[in-house]
Design an enzyme around this catalytic site. Structure first.
Site, PDB file in Angstrom:
ATOM      1  N   ARG A  53      -7.514 -12.598  -0.198  1.00 10.01           N
ATOM      2  CA  ARG A  53      -6.637 -13.705  -0.603  1.00 10.01           C
ATOM      3  C   ARG A  53      -5.916 -14.352   0.573  1.00 10.01           C
ATOM      4  O   ARG A  53      -5.419 -15.480   0.450  1.00 10.01           O
ATOM      5  CB  ARG A  53      -5.679 -13.244  -1.708  1.00 10.01           C
ATOM      6  CG  ARG A  53      -6.386 -13.118  -3.064  1.00 10.01           C
ATOM      7  CD  ARG A  53      -5.435 -12.755  -4.174  1.00 10.01           C
ATOM      8  NE  ARG A  53      -4.832 -11.462  -3.987  1.00 10.01           N
ATOM      9  CZ  ARG A  53      -5.377 -10.298  -4.345  1.00 10.01           C
ATOM     10  NH1 ARG A  53      -6.531 -10.273  -4.957  1.00 10.01           N
ATOM     11  NH2 ARG A  53      -4.755  -9.171  -4.105  1.00 10.01           N
ATOM     12  N   GLU A 111      -3.127   5.320  -0.726  1.00  4.78           N
ATOM     13  CA  GLU A 111      -2.474   6.372  -1.517  1.00  4.78           C
ATOM     14  C   GLU A 111      -3.436   7.561  -1.647  1.00  4.78           C
ATOM     15  O   GLU A 111      -3.046   8.708  -1.467  1.00  4.78           O
ATOM     16  CB  GLU A 111      -2.113   5.789  -2.884  1.00  4.78           C
ATOM     17  CG  GLU A 111      -1.107   6.618  -3.640  1.00  4.78           C
ATOM     18  CD  GLU A 111      -0.750   5.972  -4.971  1.00  4.78           C
ATOM     19  OE1 GLU A 111      -1.158   4.812  -5.206  1.00  4.78           O
ATOM     20  OE2 GLU A 111      -0.078   6.647  -5.764  1.00  4.78           O
TER      21      GLU A 111
END
Ligand code: AMP
Length: 169
Positions: A58, A95
């Site tokens: 993006r 994560e």
């Protein structure tokens, strides 16, 4: 102009607990887009930028338009295996597990002044990896510029350069 009405909150996307900032209403409105890109370019106007680096995917929606307004070139940072020429790569922790980004090895020179662009600053892991990758070329990194800074996630503290944003949450 307030671009907040053009950002749609999508709860539990792409997984439970994440509120995704959907920028497609912003992309669909030419006045909101023009304001956003002008604001990002204007913030960097006096920094002597010579390259605008956009982060897949993006970041690509904003960085080339900012580069055109600043009269300089655009450089893509991409996910592994996408760029056709010789690349430098940086791995970074997620994560769970790791991810990586790449940039062409001739994309930036040591005398460049770089603005790095992405849509959202969340935890800052992606932009910190991009900064560290670009630092290898020895340029001046003038700023990291985002449409949205999710300030409550503390990403700004991970940035070793000034941070610009159009809209903060
Ligand atoms: P981070 O590395 O955590 O700062 O995540 C940054 C990348 O993930 C950016 O390229 C964003 O496009 C995307 N991202 C992370 N969190 C969100 C969110 N809540 N809404 C939209 N995009 C997000």
């Amino acid at each position: 102009m307030d671009i907040r009405p053009f950002i749609r909150d999508v709860p539990d996307f792409p997984k439970a607990g994440i509120t995704f900032k959907d920028i497609t209403p912003l992309l669909a409105d030419h006045l909101a887009m023009d304001y956003t890109v002008n604001t990002m370019a204007h913030a960097a106007n006096n920094l002597g930028i010579t390259k605008v680096v956009g982060i897949e995917s993006r970041g690509f929606l904003f960085a080339p338009a900012i580069a055109a307004r600043l009269h300089c070139g655009f450089v893509p940072v991409r996910k592994p295996g996408k760029l056709p020429w010789k690349c430098k790569r940086r791995e970074y922790a997620l994560e769970y597990g790791t991810d990586a980004i790449e940039i062409h090895e001739d994309a930036i020179k040591s005398d460049d002044v770089v603005l790095i662009v992405d849509d959202v600053l969340a935890t800052g892991g992606t932009m910190a990896a991009a900064i560290s990758l670009i630092e290898e070329f020895g340029p001046t990194i003038a700023a990291a510029s985002f449409v949205i800074n999710l300030t409550f996630l503390g990403g700004t503290e991970k940035m070793s350069c000034p941070v610009h944003s159009v809209l903060d949450y």
